[in-house]
Design an enzyme around this catalytic site. Structure first.
Site, mmCIF file in Angstrom:
data_model
loop_
_atom_site.group_PDB
_atom_site.id
_atom_site.type_symbol
_atom_site.label_atom_id
_atom_site.label_comp_id
_atom_site.label_asym_id
_atom_site.label_seq_id
_atom_site.Cartn_x
_atom_site.Cartn_y
_atom_site.Cartn_z
ATOM 1 N N GLU A 90 12.843 12.380 15.085
ATOM 2 C CA GLU A 90 12.082 11.244 15.614
ATOM 3 C C GLU A 90 12.051 10.069 14.634
ATOM 4 O O GLU A 90 12.201 8.915 15.047
ATOM 5 C CB GLU A 90 10.652 11.680 15.921
ATOM 6 C CG GLU A 90 10.525 12.741 16.993
ATOM 7 C CD GLU A 90 9.153 13.368 16.975
ATOM 8 O OE1 GLU A 90 8.252 12.859 17.668
ATOM 9 O OE2 GLU A 90 8.967 14.361 16.242
ATOM 10 N N LYS A 105 16.655 27.989 14.534
ATOM 11 C CA LYS A 105 15.273 28.077 14.077
ATOM 12 C C LYS A 105 14.979 29.321 13.243
ATOM 13 O O LYS A 105 13.928 29.394 12.607
ATOM 14 C CB LYS A 105 14.339 28.098 15.301
ATOM 15 C CG LYS A 105 14.415 26.869 16.185
ATOM 16 C CD LYS A 105 13.574 25.760 15.637
ATOM 17 C CE LYS A 105 13.408 24.638 16.656
ATOM 18 N NZ LYS A 105 12.484 23.609 16.191
ATOM 19 N N ASP A 138 8.680 24.242 10.169
ATOM 20 C CA ASP A 138 9.645 24.987 10.982
ATOM 21 C C ASP A 138 11.007 24.314 10.815
ATOM 22 O O ASP A 138 11.364 23.414 11.572
ATOM 23 C CB ASP A 138 9.200 24.982 12.450
ATOM 24 C CG ASP A 138 10.152 25.757 13.342
ATOM 25 O OD1 ASP A 138 10.783 26.704 12.840
ATOM 26 O OD2 ASP A 138 10.260 25.414 14.536
ATOM 27 N N GLN A 195 21.018 23.661 17.397
ATOM 28 C CA GLN A 195 20.053 23.760 18.497
ATOM 29 C C GLN A 195 20.589 23.121 19.778
ATOM 30 O O GLN A 195 20.457 23.677 20.868
ATOM 31 C CB GLN A 195 18.739 23.092 18.078
ATOM 32 C CG GLN A 195 17.636 23.149 19.121
ATOM 33 C CD GLN A 195 16.354 22.476 18.641
ATOM 34 O OE1 GLN A 195 16.284 21.980 17.520
ATOM 35 N NE2 GLN A 195 15.346 22.468 19.483
ATOM 36 N N ARG A 227 16.562 12.502 27.797
ATOM 37 C CA ARG A 227 16.523 12.425 29.258
ATOM 38 C C ARG A 227 16.099 11.063 29.790
ATOM 39 O O ARG A 227 16.177 10.829 30.987
ATOM 40 C CB ARG A 227 15.565 13.503 29.823
ATOM 41 C CG ARG A 227 16.051 14.928 29.633
ATOM 42 C CD ARG A 227 15.110 15.914 30.298
ATOM 43 N NE ARG A 227 13.768 15.843 29.726
ATOM 44 C CZ ARG A 227 13.388 16.516 28.645
ATOM 45 N NH1 ARG A 227 14.248 17.296 28.018
ATOM 46 N NH2 ARG A 227 12.154 16.424 28.185
ATOM 47 N N THR A 229 5.924 20.753 16.488
ATOM 48 C CA THR A 229 5.912 19.509 15.721
ATOM 49 C C THR A 229 4.738 18.628 16.117
ATOM 50 O O THR A 229 4.486 18.401 17.303
ATOM 51 C CB THR A 229 7.224 18.738 15.938
ATOM 52 O OG1 THR A 229 8.315 19.596 15.602
ATOM 53 C CG2 THR A 229 7.277 17.493 15.077
ATOM 54 N N THR A 270 11.159 29.582 7.910
ATOM 55 C CA THR A 270 9.912 28.928 8.311
ATOM 56 C C THR A 270 8.959 29.041 7.130
ATOM 57 O O THR A 270 8.660 30.151 6.686
ATOM 58 C CB THR A 270 9.303 29.606 9.553
ATOM 59 O OG1 THR A 270 10.243 29.572 10.628
ATOM 60 C CG2 THR A 270 8.016 28.903 9.977
ATOM 61 N N ARG A 273 19.403 20.781 14.009
ATOM 62 C CA ARG A 273 19.435 20.095 15.302
ATOM 63 C C ARG A 273 20.778 20.211 16.012
ATOM 64 O O ARG A 273 20.824 20.296 17.244
ATOM 65 C CB ARG A 273 19.079 18.614 15.103
ATOM 66 C CG ARG A 273 17.693 18.370 14.569
ATOM 67 C CD ARG A 273 16.617 18.942 15.460
ATOM 68 N NE ARG A 273 15.274 18.570 14.995
ATOM 69 C CZ ARG A 273 14.156 19.040 15.521
ATOM 70 N NH1 ARG A 273 14.216 19.924 16.510
ATOM 71 N NH2 ARG A 273 12.981 18.670 15.044
ATOM 72 N N GLU A 318 10.090 20.261 10.577
ATOM 73 C CA GLU A 318 9.106 20.039 11.645
ATOM 74 C C GLU A 318 7.721 20.264 11.045
ATOM 75 O O GLU A 318 7.415 21.342 10.536
ATOM 76 C CB GLU A 318 9.345 20.971 12.831
ATOM 77 C CG GLU A 318 10.612 20.636 13.598
ATOM 78 C CD GLU A 318 10.695 21.332 14.952
ATOM 79 O OE1 GLU A 318 9.766 22.101 15.284
ATOM 80 O OE2 GLU A 318 11.688 21.109 15.664
ATOM 81 N N TYR A 368 20.767 25.913 22.880
ATOM 82 C CA TYR A 368 19.444 26.129 23.481
ATOM 83 C C TYR A 368 19.458 26.317 24.992
ATOM 84 O O TYR A 368 18.505 26.853 25.566
ATOM 85 C CB TYR A 368 18.487 25.008 23.083
ATOM 86 C CG TYR A 368 18.543 23.769 23.942
ATOM 87 C CD1 TYR A 368 17.594 23.546 24.933
ATOM 88 C CD2 TYR A 368 19.541 22.809 23.745
ATOM 89 C CE1 TYR A 368 17.634 22.406 25.713
ATOM 90 C CE2 TYR A 368 19.582 21.679 24.523
ATOM 91 C CZ TYR A 368 18.638 21.477 25.506
ATOM 92 O OH TYR A 368 18.687 20.343 26.277
ATOM 93 N N TYR A 419 4.981 24.032 21.501
ATOM 94 C CA TYR A 419 5.573 22.689 21.665
ATOM 95 C C TYR A 419 4.466 21.821 22.237
ATOM 96 O O TYR A 419 4.561 21.295 23.329
ATOM 97 C CB TYR A 419 6.758 22.829 22.623
ATOM 98 C CG TYR A 419 7.650 21.627 22.818
ATOM 99 C CD1 TYR A 419 8.217 20.947 21.753
ATOM 100 C CD2 TYR A 419 7.974 21.198 24.112
ATOM 101 C CE1 TYR A 419 9.073 19.874 21.969
ATOM 102 C CE2 TYR A 419 8.832 20.137 24.337
ATOM 103 C CZ TYR A 419 9.380 19.477 23.257
ATOM 104 O OH TYR A 419 10.240 18.417 23.474
ATOM 105 N N GLU A 452 4.080 21.141 11.162
ATOM 106 C CA GLU A 452 3.275 21.933 12.080
ATOM 107 C C GLU A 452 2.044 22.496 11.374
ATOM 108 O O GLU A 452 1.962 22.517 10.140
ATOM 109 C CB GLU A 452 4.097 23.097 12.663
ATOM 110 C CG GLU A 452 5.405 22.650 13.326
ATOM 111 C CD GLU A 452 6.023 23.716 14.199
ATOM 112 O OE1 GLU A 452 5.293 24.653 14.616
ATOM 113 O OE2 GLU A 452 7.236 23.619 14.481
ATOM 114 N N ASP A 497 6.184 30.058 18.285
ATOM 115 C CA ASP A 497 6.087 28.621 18.029
ATOM 116 C C ASP A 497 5.929 27.882 19.349
ATOM 117 O O ASP A 497 6.689 28.118 20.300
ATOM 118 C CB ASP A 497 7.345 28.133 17.308
ATOM 119 C CG ASP A 497 7.145 26.778 16.647
ATOM 120 O OD1 ASP A 497 5.985 26.354 16.517
ATOM 121 O OD2 ASP A 497 8.136 26.152 16.257
#
Length: 418
Positions: A364, A254, A234, A241, A142, A350, A258, A238, A199, A245, A128, A201, A126
Site C-alpha cells: 500500500e 505467508k 506477517d 502470493q 479490482r 494488516t 511470522t 507478494r 504486514e 492464492y 483480514y 498487525e 490470520d
C-alpha cells in the site's frame, strides 16, 4: 500507582502494564515466565509462592513452567487475581520484594535476558479485518467499484496460518523461494521472491478452558477467551502470493515467517484504552454481535533500518481502525464448531488507516510499486531489500504513563543458496 522499581515517565513497562513473557539468561538457560517492570523482569518462578489468593494458592505451579499455556487456561478471574498480586508486590508500600536477598533472586535486567515465544502455539489464524487495508488492496487489483468482496462486511475473512514458523522478535527471516510470474501472461518461474513485504498487525492469544469439537463461542462470550495481545509482522511474498492464492488463498507466500513482540499485554492492562467499536453496516448476524467495547487505542509504528543506512519511519497507524473486533474474529472462528485451545494465536490482518502515511504494508505504501518510498539515507524502497530490518512498535498513552509491547523486529536475510 507507584512501584518501588524506578522508571522514567515514558517507560512502557510501568506497574499499570505488567505484560507476560518467557525469558532465559546466559547464566540460567532454563526458560522462565516473567513480567516486565521498568527495565527489569520479575521472575515468576522465583516468587511463585507469593501467589496465595483463593484461586492461585493451589495452582502456583503454573508460574514454574517454560510457557504460559497453563496460566492462560485458568481463565480471567485467575488472571485478575494474579495481576492484583503482582501490583501489590511491586507497589512502593510493600516491602516483600524489596528485601535485598529476595530482590537479588527475583529480578533480571531486560538487557541480559533472552526472550522466547511466550506460549506453545498450537494453531495460528490470520484475519483480514482492516477495512482501509482491504479497500486499498481491492482498488489496486479490482478497481474502486469492486474494492470489497461481497462477503467482507458479513464475516471476518481469515486463513489458517503456519504456527511452526511463528518466531520471537529479533529472529532473522530468510527471503523465501517460490513460483512467480514476473511478466503477466507468461509461464511461471521459480526462484527467490522479489516483492518481499511486511504486514503491520496485532494478534491475541486465546485463553480460558479449551473448547470442545462442535462447540462455538459467541461474540458476546468471547472476551473471556482473550488473554492478551502482541504486535505482529506477517511477512509476505507478494509475487508468490499473487500466483498461488487462487482459489484457496495464501500458502507459501505467508508460511516462511511470522514475527511477534516479546511481551503479551493483558486485556486488563488495555482496559483503560478501550474506544468505541467501529460502526458496522449491515448489522452482523447475532453470533457476531456484542454490546461491549473490544476496540483499543493502540498507536502503531513501522520503521525500516537498512543494512548500512539510517532508520526511516514509514508508517504510523492505530489499532482502533479495525472493522472486525477480536471478539468477532474468535466467534466466527468457532461458529463452525472448530475447537480452540489456550495458546492459539489469532491475528488482525494488516492494520491500515485512512491516510497514505498510515498504511500497514509496503504494497500500500508504494501503491503496488508505483510510488517509491524515500529513505533517510537517500535510497528508495518499493518492497524490502536484503539486509533491511523491519521494526514495529506498539504502545498506548495513558494519563502520565505508557503501556508497550516491546519491539517487534526482524532482519531480512538473502535467500539461502539451494
Amino acid at each position: 500507582m507507584k512501584s518501588f522499581i524506578e522508571y522514567s515517565p515514558d517507560c512502557e513497562f510501568p506497574i499499570e502494564n505488567l505484560p507476560y513473557g518467557v525469558f532465559s539468561t546466559p547464566e540460567c538457560p532454563q526458560k522462565r515466565i516473567g513480567v516486565a517492570i521498568g527495565d527489569e523482569i520479575l521472575d515468576l518462578y522465583a516468587i511463585a509462592n507469593y501467589f496465595t489468593g483463593p484461586l492461585l494458592e493451589k495452582k502456583q505451579n503454573v508460574f514454574r513452567q517454560d510457557n504460559l499455556n497453563q496460566f492462560m487456561a485458568l481463565g480471567r478471574p485467575s488472571w485478575i487475581e494474579a495481576r492484583k498480586t503482582l501490583q501489590r508486590l511491586l507497589s512502593a508500600e510493600n516491602s516483600t520484594l524489596q528485601d535485598p536477598q529476595i530482590r537479588a533472586k527475583s529480578f533480571v535486567s531486560q538487557e541480559k535476558a533472552i526472550m522466547h515465544l511466550p506460549a506453545k502455539i498450537g494453531d495460528y489464524t490470520d484475519f483480514y479485518s482492516s477495512i482501509h487495508h482491504a479497500t486499498n488492496v481491492g482498488i489496486m487489483f479490482r478497481g474502486k467499484e469492486n474494492a470489497l468482496m461481497p462477503n467482507w462486511k458479513y464475516l471476518p475473512v481469515g486463513y489458517h496460518g503456519r504456527a511452526s514458523s511463528v518466531v520471537i522478535s529479533g529472529t532473522p527471516i530468510y527471503r523465501p523461494y517460490g513460483q512467480t510470474v514476473p511478466v503477466e501472461g507468461t509461464p511461471p518461474v521459480y526462484g527467490p521472491s522479489r516483492l518481499l513485504d511486511f504486514e503491520l498487525e496485532v494478534a491475541f492469544f486465546v485463553g480460558g478452558s479449551p473448547t470442545k469439537l462442535g462447540e462455538s463461542v459467541s461474540a458476546s462470550e468471547a472476551y473471556d477467551h482473550i488473554f492478551g495481545m502482541v504486535v505482529m509482522n506477517d511477512w509476505s511474498a507478494r509475487d508468490i502470493q499473487k500466483w498461488e492464492y487462487v482459489p484457496l488463498g495464501p500458502f507459501g507466500a505467508k508460511n516462511f515467517g511470522t514475527t511477534i513482540s516479546p511481551w503479551i499485554v493483558t486485556m486488563e492492562a488495555l482496559e483503560a484504552f478501550k474506544v468505541p467499536n467501529v460502526p458496522q453496516d449491515p448489522e452482523p448476524f447475532s453470533y457476531l454481535q456484542h454490546d461491549y467495547s473490544c476496540n483499543f487505542d493502540i498507536k502503531l509504528e513501522v520503521h525500516i533500518q537498512p543494512q548500512n543506512g539510517s532508520l526511516t519511519t514509514v508508517s504510523r497507524s492505530n489499532y482502533k481502525n479495525m472493522y472486525w473486533t477480536p471478539a468477532q474474529q474468535l466467534a466466527h472462528h468457532t461458529v463452525s464448531g472448530c475447537n480452540v485451545n489456550p495458546g492459539d494465536l489469532l491475528a488482525s490482518g494488516t492494520i491500515s488507516g485512512e491516510t497514505p502515511d498510515s498504511y500497514g504494508s509496503m504494497l500500500e505504501l508504494s501503491w503496488k510499486g508505483t510510488r517509491p518510498i524515500e529513505m533517510q539515507d537517500g535510497t528508495t524502497r518499493k518492497f524490502l531489500q536484503d539486509g533491511d530490518e523491519v521494526i514495529m512498535h506498539g504502545y498506548c498513552v495513558g494519563d502520565g504513563y505508557r503501556v508497550g509491547f516491546g519491539l517487534c523486529k526482524g532482519k531480512l536475510l538473502p535467500a539461502k543458496t539451494k
